[in-house]
Design an enzyme around this catalytic site. Sequence first.
Site, mmCIF file in Angstrom:
data_model
loop_
_atom_site.group_PDB
_atom_site.id
_atom_site.type_symbol
_atom_site.label_atom_id
_atom_site.label_comp_id
_atom_site.label_asym_id
_atom_site.label_seq_id
_atom_site.Cartn_x
_atom_site.Cartn_y
_atom_site.Cartn_z
ATOM 1 N N CYS A 2 12.297 -22.172 -54.383
ATOM 2 C CA CYS A 2 13.410 -21.472 -55.016
ATOM 3 C C CYS A 2 13.745 -22.199 -56.324
ATOM 4 O O CYS A 2 13.602 -23.404 -56.425
ATOM 5 C CB CYS A 2 14.672 -21.406 -54.171
ATOM 6 S SG CYS A 2 14.475 -20.564 -52.618
ATOM 7 N N ARG A 27 8.055 -21.838 -58.056
ATOM 8 C CA ARG A 27 8.823 -22.367 -56.921
ATOM 9 C C ARG A 27 9.189 -21.276 -55.915
ATOM 10 O O ARG A 27 9.819 -21.563 -54.901
ATOM 11 C CB ARG A 27 10.099 -23.033 -57.420
ATOM 12 C CG ARG A 27 9.834 -24.232 -58.291
ATOM 13 C CD ARG A 27 11.119 -24.855 -58.706
ATOM 14 N NE ARG A 27 11.791 -25.438 -57.573
ATOM 15 C CZ ARG A 27 12.051 -26.718 -57.426
ATOM 16 N NH1 ARG A 27 11.683 -27.553 -58.334
ATOM 17 N NH2 ARG A 27 12.686 -27.167 -56.374
ATOM 18 N N TRP A 71 12.319 -18.181 -52.648
ATOM 19 C CA TRP A 71 11.297 -18.248 -51.619
ATOM 20 C C TRP A 71 12.061 -18.101 -50.312
ATOM 21 O O TRP A 71 12.870 -18.959 -49.956
ATOM 22 C CB TRP A 71 10.568 -19.587 -51.673
ATOM 23 C CG TRP A 71 9.362 -19.664 -50.795
ATOM 24 C CD1 TRP A 71 8.090 -19.289 -51.104
ATOM 25 C CD2 TRP A 71 9.308 -20.176 -49.453
ATOM 26 N NE1 TRP A 71 7.255 -19.514 -50.042
ATOM 27 C CE2 TRP A 71 7.966 -20.065 -49.022
ATOM 28 C CE3 TRP A 71 10.242 -20.710 -48.580
ATOM 29 C CZ2 TRP A 71 7.550 -20.467 -47.758
ATOM 30 C CZ3 TRP A 71 9.835 -21.112 -47.310
ATOM 31 C CH2 TRP A 71 8.496 -20.991 -46.913
ATOM 32 N N ASN A 95 19.933 -23.278 -53.617
ATOM 33 C CA ASN A 95 18.664 -23.756 -53.052
ATOM 34 C C ASN A 95 18.995 -24.624 -51.860
ATOM 35 O O ASN A 95 19.965 -25.388 -51.904
ATOM 36 C CB ASN A 95 17.915 -24.640 -54.060
ATOM 37 C CG ASN A 95 17.174 -23.829 -55.079
ATOM 38 O OD1 ASN A 95 17.186 -22.605 -55.039
ATOM 39 N ND2 ASN A 95 16.529 -24.519 -56.011
ATOM 40 N N GLY A 96 18.179 -24.572 -50.824
ATOM 41 C CA GLY A 96 18.412 -25.408 -49.647
ATOM 42 C C GLY A 96 18.819 -24.557 -48.462
ATOM 43 O O GLY A 96 18.672 -23.329 -48.474
ATOM 44 N N GLU A 477 -9.381 -31.479 -48.207
ATOM 45 C CA GLU A 477 -8.758 -30.943 -49.418
ATOM 46 C C GLU A 477 -9.494 -29.674 -49.880
ATOM 47 O O GLU A 477 -8.864 -28.701 -50.312
ATOM 48 C CB GLU A 477 -8.754 -32.029 -50.510
ATOM 49 C CG GLU A 477 -8.196 -31.623 -51.849
ATOM 50 C CD GLU A 477 -6.758 -31.105 -51.828
ATOM 51 O OE1 GLU A 477 -6.076 -31.188 -50.802
ATOM 52 O OE2 GLU A 477 -6.337 -30.570 -52.870
ATOM 53 N N LYS A 481 -7.652 -26.010 -50.264
ATOM 54 C CA LYS A 481 -7.642 -25.243 -51.526
ATOM 55 C C LYS A 481 -8.214 -23.847 -51.305
ATOM 56 O O LYS A 481 -7.645 -22.865 -51.754
ATOM 57 C CB LYS A 481 -8.479 -25.942 -52.619
ATOM 58 C CG LYS A 481 -7.880 -27.138 -53.297
ATOM 59 C CD LYS A 481 -6.730 -26.868 -54.226
ATOM 60 C CE LYS A 481 -5.429 -27.139 -53.535
ATOM 61 N NZ LYS A 481 -4.949 -28.494 -53.559
ATOM 62 N N GLU A 484 -5.738 -21.658 -49.234
ATOM 63 C CA GLU A 484 -4.453 -21.270 -49.842
ATOM 64 C C GLU A 484 -4.614 -20.391 -51.081
ATOM 65 O O GLU A 484 -3.771 -19.537 -51.337
ATOM 66 C CB GLU A 484 -3.581 -22.497 -50.151
ATOM 67 C CG GLU A 484 -4.067 -23.350 -51.292
ATOM 68 C CD GLU A 484 -3.108 -24.466 -51.677
ATOM 69 O OE1 GLU A 484 -1.898 -24.286 -51.583
ATOM 70 O OE2 GLU A 484 -3.603 -25.534 -52.075
ATOM 71 N N HIS A 500 -19.073 -31.442 -31.000
ATOM 72 C CA HIS A 500 -18.047 -31.564 -29.952
ATOM 73 C C HIS A 500 -17.210 -30.293 -29.842
ATOM 74 O O HIS A 500 -16.156 -30.308 -29.223
ATOM 75 C CB HIS A 500 -17.166 -32.789 -30.214
ATOM 76 C CG HIS A 500 -17.944 -34.065 -30.210
ATOM 77 N ND1 HIS A 500 -18.453 -34.612 -29.060
ATOM 78 C CD2 HIS A 500 -18.346 -34.870 -31.219
ATOM 79 C CE1 HIS A 500 -19.130 -35.718 -29.358
ATOM 80 N NE2 HIS A 500 -19.080 -35.893 -30.672
ATOM 81 N N LYS A 597 5.680 -23.806 -54.947
ATOM 82 C CA LYS A 597 5.491 -25.210 -55.296
ATOM 83 C C LYS A 597 6.762 -25.952 -54.924
ATOM 84 O O LYS A 597 7.850 -25.395 -55.000
ATOM 85 C CB LYS A 597 5.247 -25.321 -56.803
ATOM 86 C CG LYS A 597 4.794 -26.693 -57.222
ATOM 87 C CD LYS A 597 3.517 -26.598 -58.002
ATOM 88 C CE LYS A 597 2.944 -27.953 -58.316
ATOM 89 N NZ LYS A 597 1.639 -28.133 -57.699
HETATM 90 C C1 F6R Z 1 -1.542 -27.671 -51.905
HETATM 91 C C2 F6R Z 1 -0.222 -28.107 -52.311
HETATM 92 C C3 F6R Z 1 0.721 -28.560 -51.271
HETATM 93 C C4 F6R Z 1 1.472 -29.811 -51.767
HETATM 94 C C5 F6R Z 1 2.523 -30.226 -50.737
HETATM 95 C C6 F6R Z 1 3.228 -31.509 -51.125
HETATM 96 O O1 F6R Z 1 -2.308 -27.301 -52.997
HETATM 97 O O2 F6R Z 1 0.093 -28.092 -53.465
HETATM 98 O O3 F6R Z 1 0.065 -28.801 -50.082
HETATM 99 O O4 F6R Z 1 0.536 -30.829 -51.958
HETATM 100 O O5 F6R Z 1 3.465 -29.203 -50.607
HETATM 101 O O6 F6R Z 1 3.864 -31.385 -52.348
HETATM 102 P P1 F6R Z 1 4.342 -32.658 -53.177
HETATM 103 O O7 F6R Z 1 3.125 -33.395 -53.592
HETATM 104 O O8 F6R Z 1 5.114 -32.107 -54.318
HETATM 105 O O9 F6R Z 1 5.185 -33.466 -52.234
#
Ligand code: F6R
Length: 602
Positions: A2, A27, A71, A95-96, A477, A481, A484, A500, A597
């Site tokens: 948000c 966000r 969000w 927010n929150g 990782e 990627k 997502e 296994h 984000k």
């Molecule tokens: C994946 C991604 C998320 C962040 C996670 C932590 O591409 O971006 O998994 O890595 O939400 O975010 P930060 O690093 O901001 O604490």
Amino acid sequence: MCGIMGYIGGKPAKYIIYNGLQRLEYRGYDSVGIATLGKQLQTIKTVGDTSKLNIDLIDPKATMGIGHTRWATHGKPTEANAHPHSFGAITLVHNGIIENYEELKTMIDSKKLKSQTDSEVLAAVIDYYFKKEADLVKATKYALQDAKGTFGLAIISKDAPGQIVVARRGSPIVIGVGNQQYFIASDQTAILDHTNKVIYLEDDQIAVVKADSLELYDLKLLAQKVAFETLDESPESLTKGVYRNFLEKEIHEQPTALANTMRGRVSSDGSITLGGPNLSQADIAKLKQILIIGCGTAYNAGYYAKYELEKILGLPVSVEYASEFRYRFGAYDPETTLAIFMSQSGETADTIASLNEAKRRGIKTMGIVNVVGSTIAREVANGGIFLHAGVESSVASTKAYSCMVSALLMFGGFITYRQGKDAAITQKIAKELLELPDEIALTLELQDSIKKLAQKLLGYHDWFFLGRGSLYPVAMEGALKLSEVSYLHAQAFPSGEMKHGPIALVNSQHMSVLLLPEDNLLYNKTLSTLEEIKARGGKVLTVSTRPKEPASDFHLTVAHVGDHVDGLIYNVCLQLLTLAISEKKGLNIDRPRNLAKSVTVE
Ligand code: F6R
């Protein structure tokens, strides 16, 4: 998660708020809304992102207002649930999460609520006190004393024009200072176009912002000192430049970002100097265990570093998901443990909660954070390392991963030297790190061949990412990627785990990305996984430092620099693969569905 944007000054508020919300869209993009206060209060809202918002409906003469991009947490992404929320004389963006909103409903006439949100309940509680006190600041104070949970808030009232009341508990708020104007945001990226002079609100602070003044109070309304900070990012860092999307831009920024992470810290004479970590020689001598905590990509970066730090320091390194650590009793000795908190944003709710938990237990705490001024950066007890990776706008994190791993390697080289161990260990880390920006730049040249490869891989919907040693976290990782951003089902396993259980899923429709290491022993072990998958009809894309892998269906060759950093080069190939597949699928690359984000709610 948000975004909040507010403005008060002499200019038309709607354009400034709208542009700020566009900056903040990464966000959250479930719904969006703006309320301005001129001759009258005007509110517009819509489901979806800012492109759906018709700001022509708002009077350009209004010079103050608030906006929000959401969000969804409480309630579906509907127009009614979109912010700003108005109740009685109060209009706010939040927010929150207000945890006790059901309990707070007993104070208000809940039949009048128009949404399912906790935020509207808070607006109603502020309105309840506003009716009694006829003072917006006092009404906010009383309501916030009743509220439990987290908030970043901007509040206006049609009956108290000329001011925006702002407050924070656990959800960031930054106020930008201009000439006879102020900008309020949940994230500095929204105000960089206007000013680099800012104030970060602390928890339980209330700010009263007018066009020509800013006053700061604690929750008892005792006046507090206003301390300005200067941001060093530029507005250019917020544009895509020559790239099609921010993900591509940020993948390509990695050589520069890494050079910035290392600047002034890693030297060509093989030394590594870090001014940020605040650990005495006695603290280092006592160190018996390192604990790395983060979420998502930050967790994966920590997991990669675990393999290398254990080699470098000869100490056990545990990596914990912040969402688990915060509620779990881990038997960590505060005297001998150092907890390192990894976060690009520095605002991830679970990571902040884990930091508080570690501090409560008396464990030493350090941060590895990108956003300067963020909560984690400010609240760690023993300093840390800023990444200096530049703004990361794509929801999917890429350059922060590479810089986080490098920062932890630098930390390993720095500590081992201070432990009085052989300087050659630090020199090897420094040498590999310094080669990395150029090697990654060369790896980025694979983009065209990876695009061609992606075309051939579009028909595969189920993927495994497999590796051994530090290539296992790289596989994690890679899988994160791809799932997502490309919406493909991807899972990571240590390659030795295949037999296994997971190998049961392998068939001719199944794609495995197998990361083969340079090291001969592990190479041969991983090669047997390749044979096992092929024997079951599975398809395999190998990534290795060898020019080809005869048994595989598809192959990518990467450079070998050294065991500490090779995984970062493999990872860049996997980033490019996700980018290419997502582009070919025509997806919204910078804003994958259901994500945001900076996850500032639990
Ligand atoms: C994946 C991604 C998320 C962040 C996670 C932590 O591409 O971006 O998994 O890595 O939400 O975010 P930060 O690093 O901001 O604490």
